[in-house]
Design a protein around this motif. Structure first.
Motif, PDB file in Angstrom:
ATOM      1  N   GLU A  40     -50.656  18.427-134.549  1.00  0.00           N
ATOM      2  CA  GLU A  40     -52.164  18.668-134.580  1.00  0.00           C
ATOM      3  C   GLU A  40     -52.878  17.361-134.221  1.00  0.00           C
ATOM      4  O   GLU A  40     -54.051  17.527-133.741  1.00  0.00           O
ATOM      5  CB  GLU A  40     -52.495  19.244-136.103  1.00  0.00           C
ATOM      6  N   ASP A  44     -55.878  16.980-131.591  1.00  0.00           N
ATOM      7  CA  ASP A  44     -57.243  16.461-132.167  1.00  0.00           C
ATOM      8  C   ASP A  44     -57.733  15.436-131.271  1.00  0.00           C
ATOM      9  O   ASP A  44     -58.601  14.602-131.652  1.00  0.00           O
ATOM     10  CB  ASP A  44     -57.070  16.311-133.484  1.00  0.00           C
ATOM     11  N   ARG A 208     -65.308  20.376-134.987  1.00  0.00           N
ATOM     12  CA  ARG A 208     -64.282  19.999-134.029  1.00  0.00           C
ATOM     13  C   ARG A 208     -64.381  21.112-132.861  1.00  0.00           C
ATOM     14  O   ARG A 208     -63.650  21.912-132.696  1.00  0.00           O
ATOM     15  CB  ARG A 208     -62.971  20.019-134.726  1.00  0.00           C
ATOM     16  N   ARG A 211     -61.409  22.370-130.392  1.00  0.00           N
ATOM     17  CA  ARG A 211     -60.471  23.153-130.729  1.00  0.00           C
ATOM     18  C   ARG A 211     -60.659  24.727-130.499  1.00  0.00           C
ATOM     19  O   ARG A 211     -62.028  25.013-130.329  1.00  0.00           O
ATOM     20  CB  ARG A 211     -60.417  23.244-132.369  1.00  0.00           C
TER      21      ARG A 211
END
Length: 486
Positions: A40, A44, A208, A211
Motif C-alpha cells: 500500500e 501511495d 488521496r 488512488r
C-alpha cells in the motif's frame, strides 16, 4: 504520502533500476515484502505515479512555437534535446541518451507488477488487499495507455495489427520484450481497467486522489472510448463520472493573485496567480482531479500565436491567470517579448490526469459528433461558466459548427497536455474537418547543432505521429524491440 522503511527500500531499488536499461533489468529479489501495508505504501507514492516527463506533449504540437527571431536572439533559453522533439526529428529523438517518458512509465508498470506479484502472498486485511490490487491494475492500465498513444500508431481499424508495446506482465527479467500488436495492447489495457473496476470505493478520496475509484475509472473510460471512436459509450461513462461529488469544477474567479516578480534593465513586473507557487502538497489535491497525473516540463511552455489567439483575452480567466505576457523574462529573454504558459509549481506542471473539465469536454465532443449540438454546447458551457470573468455561452449553427466550437474549447482548456493525443486521433477518425497540420518555421538542425543561417520548414507527417523508441532501449533488448517504421 510517507512510506514505511521496507517499502522505501523497494521504491529505491525500483528507482535505481529505472536509471539503467529498464525493461531488461533483473528485479532486486533480495528485498523482503511481507505485509499488504508495504505494498500500500508503494501505491501511495503519489509523486512517482502522478508525474510524467513528456517532451512530446510539450514540444511537438502546434501549441508550442519558437519563432526564428526568438531562437536566434536567445539560443541559451532552449533545451537542445527538447528542440529535437520540436522539429519532430526521428533520428534526433531516437538517438538521445534516454527517454524519460518511456523509462518513467515502465517504472510505474514494474511497480504495479511488483505489487500484483506479491499481493496474494502477503499478510494483511482483505479490504486493503483488494484496494491495493485495484490500484496496481489501474496504474498499469494508465501507463500502457500513455505509452500506446506515443510509441504506437493511432487507434483505428486499419492499425490494429501494427506494432504495439512490449507487454511486461510480471517482474521477471526473462519475460519477452517483443512488441505485441496494437489490438493486443489495447485488449490488455482494457483487461486491467476491468480488474481495477472491482475496487469498492465509488468516489474520489479527496485526501488521496492518486488512488483508484469507480468514478476515476468512468473518467478514464470516457477518454478511452472517445479515442477509439465509440461516442455513445463516451457519453455513458462521462455521465457516470459526472455524478462525482468530489471531483468538481474550480471557479477560476476564486483563484487568488500570486506574488509578482520584478525585473530591471528594462523594468518589468510579471503577475502570477497563486497556482504558480503550488507544490505537490497543493496540486495533488486539485479539486478537479479524478486521478492525479501532471505533465512536467524541464524547461518552459512557449504558447503559439494560434493558441493565444484562440482565447477571448478580455474575459477568459485561463488566459488571464495562466498566460504570462513577457514571461520570457524568467529565462532572461528581453527581445522579443515572449508569453509563457504556466500552471502549478513555478509553471512546470500542468494537469494531464482525468479532470471534471476534461470529462465535460469528452461528453461534449461525443455528443457533437453524434449530431446532438444543443446538449454538446450545454456541456461545454457548464465548463465556461467557471472559466470566464463575464460568462458568454457558446452557440452553434449545426453539427459541424458544434464540433468546431467544442474542439476549440478543448484546446483552450487542455493545452500541451492533451494536444498531441488529439492530433493523432484526429488524423485517423472518419471526419476530415478536425485534422491538424503542424508546421515549424525554424532552422536546419542536426545532432551537433543548429545553423541559424539556414532556415528550414518542418512538417509533422503521419509516420512521425508515432514517437521513435530510444535506440538504447532497442539495443538493450537484444533485438526483441523493433523500431517503428519510418
Amino acid at each position: 504520502m510517507k512510506m514505511k522503511k521496507t517499502a522505501w527500500i523497494i521504491a529505491a531499488a525500483i528507482s535505481l533500476a529505472g536509471c539503467k536499461k529498464y525493461l531488461a533489468e533483473e528485479p532486486n529479489k533480495q528485498v523482503s515484502i511481507k505485509t499488504v501495508s508495504q505494498l500500500e505504501a508503494l501505491v501511495d507514492n503519489a509523486t512517482q505515479f502522478a508525474n510524467e516527463t513528456n517532451q512530446t506533449a510539450v514540444y511537438s504540437t502546434d501549441d508550442y512555437e519558437i519563432s526564428r527571431e526568438l531562437y536566434r536572439l536567445n539560443p541559451g533559453a532552449f533545451y537542445f534535446n527538447g528542440l529535437q522533439y520540436y522539429i519532430n526529428s526521428v533520428e534526433g529523438v531516437a538517438s538521445l541518451a534516454s527517454d524519460d517518458l518511456w523509462n518513467g512509465e515502465y517504472k510505474k508498470i514494474f511497480t504495479a507488477n511488483l505489487v500484483l506479484d506479491n499481493i496474494d502472498k502477503v499478510t494483511g486485511d482483505d479490504a486493503t488487499r483488494a484496494r491495493v490490487k485495484a490500484d496496481a491494475y489501474f496504474i498499469r492500465a494508465m501507463a500502457y495507455w500513455v505509452l500506446a498513444n506515443h510509441y504506437c500508431a493511432p487507434y483505428s481499424e486499419a492499425n490494429l495489427q501494427s506494432p504495439g508495446l512490449p507487454l511486461k506482465k510480471t517482474i521477471e527479467y526473462t519475460e519477452s520484450l517483443k512488441r505485441a500488436t496494437l489490438k493486443e495492447t489495447y485488449d490488455f489495457i482494457w483487461g486491467d481497467i476491468t480488474e481495477a473496476e472491482k475496487v469498492a470505493y465509488d468516489d474520489v478520496d479527496p485526501r488521496r486522489a492518486w488512488r483508484v475509484s469507480k468514478k476515476a475509472i468512468a473518467a478514464f473510460k470516457s477518454r478511452y472510448f472517445l479515442f477509439i471512436g465509440d461516442y455513445a459509450k463516451t457519453v455513458e461513462q462521462a455521465n457516470v463520472a459526472l455524478q462525482s461529488s468530489t471531483a468538481q469544477l474550480v471557479d477560476f474567479k476564486t483563484i487568488k493573485p500570486g506574488i509578482s516578480r520584478n525585473y530591471s534593465n528594462p523594468a518589468a513586473t510579471l503577475k502570477y496567480s497563486e497556482l504558480f507557487t503550488w507544490t505537490a502538497l497543493n496540486y495533488l489535491y486539485w479539486k478537479e482531479m479524478y486521478y492525479c497525473r501532471y505533465t512536467y516540463n524541464k524547461s518552459w511552455y512557449v504558447p503559439s500565436t494560434a493558441l493565444i489567439n484562440s482565447y477571448d483575452t478580455a474575459n477568459d480567466l485561463r488566459y488571464k491567470l495562466l498566460y504570462i505576457p513577457n514571461g520570457g523574462r524568467e529565462f532572461s529573454i528581453v527581445t522579443p517579448a515572449t508569453t509563457r504558459y504556466t500552471f502549478f509549481n513555478t509553471g512546470y506542471y500542468i494537469p494531464a490526469g482525468f479532470t471534471r473539465a476534461e470529462v465535460l469536454l469528452n461528453k461534449a465532443e461525443a455528443l457533437a459528433r453524434q449530431g446532438n449540438s444543443s446538449d454538446a454546447l450545454a456541456a461545454v458551457n457548464l465548463l465556461r461558466a467557471s472559466r470566464m470573468s463575464t460568462y458568454v455561452p457558446l452557440t452553434a449553427s449545426g453539427k459541424e459548427d458544434a464540433i468546431k466550437q467544442v474542439l476549440a474549447e478543448r484546446r483552450r482548456e487542455l493545452p500541451f497536455a492533451m494536444r498531441w493525443y488529439d492530433i493523432r486521433r484526429f488524423s485517423v477518425n472518419d471526419y476530415t474537418g478536425d485534422e491538424i497540420k503542424v508546421v515549424r518555421e525554424f532552422y536546419n538542425m542536426t545532432a551537433t547543432g543548429i545553423d541559424v543561417n539556414t532556415p528550414q520548414t518542418y512538417i509533422l507527417d503521419a509516420k512521425r505521429m508515432v514517437v521513435p523508441i530510444n535506440t538504447v532501449e532497442i539495443n538493450s533488448s537484444n533485438g526483441q524491440i523493433l523500431q517503428n517504421p519510418y
